[in-house]
Design a protein around this motif. Structure first.
Motif, short mmCIF file in Angstrom:
data_model
loop_
_atom_site.label_atom_id
_atom_site.label_comp_id
_atom_site.label_asym_id
_atom_site.label_seq_id
_atom_site.Cartn_x
_atom_site.Cartn_y
_atom_site.Cartn_z
N THR A 169 11.44 55.38 24.05
CA THR A 169 10.57 56.48 24.48
C THR A 169 10.52 56.61 26.00
OG1 THR A 169 8.63 55.01 24.50
CG2 THR A 169 9.15 56.12 22.43
N ARG A 170 11.30 55.85 26.72
CA ARG A 170 11.23 55.88 28.17
C ARG A 170 12.06 57.03 28.71
NH1 ARG A 170 12.65 50.15 30.41
NH2 ARG A 170 11.71 51.03 32.29
N GLU A 171 11.74 57.37 29.95
CA GLU A 171 12.48 58.45 30.61
C GLU A 171 13.90 57.99 30.94
OE1 GLU A 171 9.65 60.29 33.78
OE2 GLU A 171 9.19 58.15 33.66
N ASP A 172 14.75 58.96 31.19
CA ASP A 172 16.09 58.65 31.68
C ASP A 172 16.02 58.41 33.18
OD1 ASP A 172 17.25 58.96 29.19
OD2 ASP A 172 17.52 61.13 29.47
N PRO A 173 16.66 57.35 33.69
CA PRO A 173 16.62 57.10 35.13
C PRO A 173 17.37 58.18 35.90
CG PRO A 173 18.13 55.59 34.04
CD PRO A 173 17.42 56.34 32.96
N GLU A 174 16.93 58.43 37.12
CA GLU A 174 17.55 59.44 37.97
C GLU A 174 17.31 59.08 39.43
OE1 GLU A 174 14.38 62.95 38.40
OE2 GLU A 174 14.91 62.56 36.28
N GLU A 175 17.92 59.85 40.33
CA GLU A 175 17.70 59.64 41.76
C GLU A 175 16.30 60.17 42.12
OE1 GLU A 175 20.00 58.22 43.95
OE2 GLU A 175 20.98 57.68 42.08
N VAL A 176 15.48 59.31 42.70
CA VAL A 176 14.08 59.65 42.97
C VAL A 176 13.77 59.37 44.43
CG1 VAL A 176 11.68 59.19 42.35
CG2 VAL A 176 13.46 59.06 40.59
N ASP A 177 13.08 60.32 45.07
CA ASP A 177 12.57 60.08 46.42
C ASP A 177 11.22 59.40 46.28
OD1 ASP A 177 11.76 59.99 49.02
OD2 ASP A 177 11.96 62.14 49.41
N LEU A 178 11.17 58.11 46.58
CA LEU A 178 9.95 57.33 46.38
C LEU A 178 8.80 57.86 47.25
CD1 LEU A 178 9.07 54.96 44.64
CD2 LEU A 178 9.55 53.44 46.56
#
Length: 467
Positions: A313-322
């Motif tokens: 049920t987790r999201e798909d990882p992606e490039e994220v600006d923290l």
């Protein structure tokens, strides 16, 4: 159909069949090669004998016209003392016209090629005549010599040899089948033992029972992998059991309190004559306490769900600006704590992760800082892109009472609450979720004292390799 039949066979049967097929194929190939080699040897011997006999007769045809069917010794005239020997093959001498001039009781057929050789047109010719192999060579002084050897005996030998080879192949295939079963049984014995052990673990659910592993071959590697898998499953089950036990313990207190307060309210409602025992101000305090406990219970339930969230049920990882994620988390917490000031110094920092989980992680850290910070104080948030270490660093510093040195190693454990925090609302899961999320993203989280007072929570997350 063959493929479907093959898939229905057991591994034991497949190995036995493969061994039988391999040995049988090797036997057939060896037998065919042996038969061809013997046939070639026989043919070569026949040719050698024909050539030797034909050369002996062709060298002195006049002598053989009166030799009475005997072949002179090749060394005659050289003084070696050997006498003549009987000529086994059939032979005859032709004149230049192809007519038979030797005294032969069973003449050989004079073919067109033989007449050409007798007339001087060809050097020699080998022909198959019935069961005979016939060689015609030119004779000294003109004409030709014909020599023939029966191949019936050679054919009989080849047939007998072929029959023996076929019988040997059949016996070899039967032996290969038996050998294949023995090899399959011996070779797959460790696999069968491993299967039995796994089935026993499946029935008994005893995950602490490790499989016996011997050697370093593929089966041993498989056994080691199964043991590792059992350890991982056992650890997950222990963690699940611990989570359930801790959750049951943490839920029992608010549920008991809620039940007690509700029973008191129901008692007063069902017995109006007892209403004087619960003044209006106490009734309001009781309802407010119920509201707070229900909110605390809802928060605890939400955190439990977050802590036990399944991978599916987790999201798909992606490039994220923290930096953007942190800004969103600050805005959420600022609404909950209007009496505090949030001083943010955020530099763009890209990480590879799940934005929703990262935001919940930062919100939990900020909520914890807001809960312990005195009113009208400032919470400092710093985000740096890091250096050559390949990590970005997020720090949250508050001015609260801080964490005792004895509690600091345990604050990221599930349901752990420091002594100073037990009088305040909370479940003890917020920082556990922070630690879990950081670990799932390949990072770390630490808690250190702030100067002169308070706590600094530091989260380090890896940046993408190409940055």
């Amino acid at each position: 159909m063959v493929s479907a039949w093959w898939r229905r066979r057991t591994l034991h049967s497949r190995v036995a069949l493969l061994v039988t097929a391999a040995v049988s194929a090797a036997l057939v190939a060896l037998s065919v090669g042996a038969w061809l080699a013997v046939a070639e040897i026989q043919h070569h011997q026949t040719q050698s004998q024909l050539t030797a006999d034909a050369s002996a007769i062709a060298a002195q045809p006049d002598q053989w016209l009166s030799a009475g069917g005997t072949l002179p010794d090749p060394g005659q005239g050289h003084g070696d003392g050997h006498g003549p020997h009987q000529l086994g093959p059939r032979w005859q001498i032709l004149d230049r016209t192809g007519a038979v001039i030797s005294d032969t009781s069973t003449p050989l057929p004079v073919t067109a090629r033989a007449r050409q050789i007798a007339a001087g047109g060809k050097r020699s010719a080998e022909e198959k005549v019935g069961d005979y192999l016939m060689l015609t060579v030119p004779a000294t002084g003109g004409g030709a010599v014909q020599v023939a050897i029966s191949q019936e005996q050679d054919d009989d030998v080849l047939q007998l040899f072929g029959a023996l080879l076929a019988a040997g192949c059949l016996l070899g295939a039967a032996g290969a089948a038996l050998l294949g079963r023995l090899v399959a049984r011996s070779g797959l014995a460790p696999v069968q033992q491993l299967t039995a052990a796994v089935e026993n673990v499946t029935v008994t659910m005893d995950l602490e029972q490790h499989l016996a592993v011997e050697g370093t071959d593929e089966v041993a590697r498989l056994g080691t992998s199964v043991n590792t898998l059992l350890e991982a499953i056992d650890a997950a089950r222990q963690a699940q059991r611990t989570l359930i036990e801790d959750a049951s313990h943490e839920l029992r207190t608010p549920l008991t309190s809620i039940r007690t307060n509700i029973e008191l309210l129901l008692t007063v409602e069902r017995n109006p004559d007892l209403a004087h025992r619960l003044p209006p101000e106490e009734r309001e305090n009781l309802l407010a306490d119920l509201d707070a406990q229900i909110r605390e219970l809802a928060t605890l339930t939400t955190e439990l769900v977050e802590l036990a969230r399944a991978e599916s049920t987790r999201e798909d990882p992606e490039e994220v600006d923290l930096a953007e994620v942190t800004e969103a988390a600050i805005n959420r917490v600022r609404m909950r704590a209007p009496g505090l000031t949030f001083d943010a110094d955020l530099h763009p920092s890209t990480v590879h992760g799940r934005p929703g989980e990262l935001e919940r992680m930062i919100v939990n850290v900020l909520d914890n800082a807001a809960k312990f910070s005195p009113p009208a104080t400032t919470v400092h948030i710093r985000l740096s892109a890091g250096d050559d270490s390949g990590t970005c660093t997020l720090t949250v510093a508050d001015r609260g009472p801080g964490i005792d040195a004895a509690d600091r190693p345990h604050v990221f454990g599930r349901f752990y609450r420091a002594t100073a925090a037990r009088s305040m609302p909370g479940s003890g899961l917020g920082l556990a979720i922070v630690a879990q999320t950081a670990a799932q993203h390949g990072g770390t989280v630490t808690a250190e004292p702030n100067t002169p007072n308070g706590t600094v929570v530091t989260i380090r997350l890896p940046r993408p390799a190409y940055r």
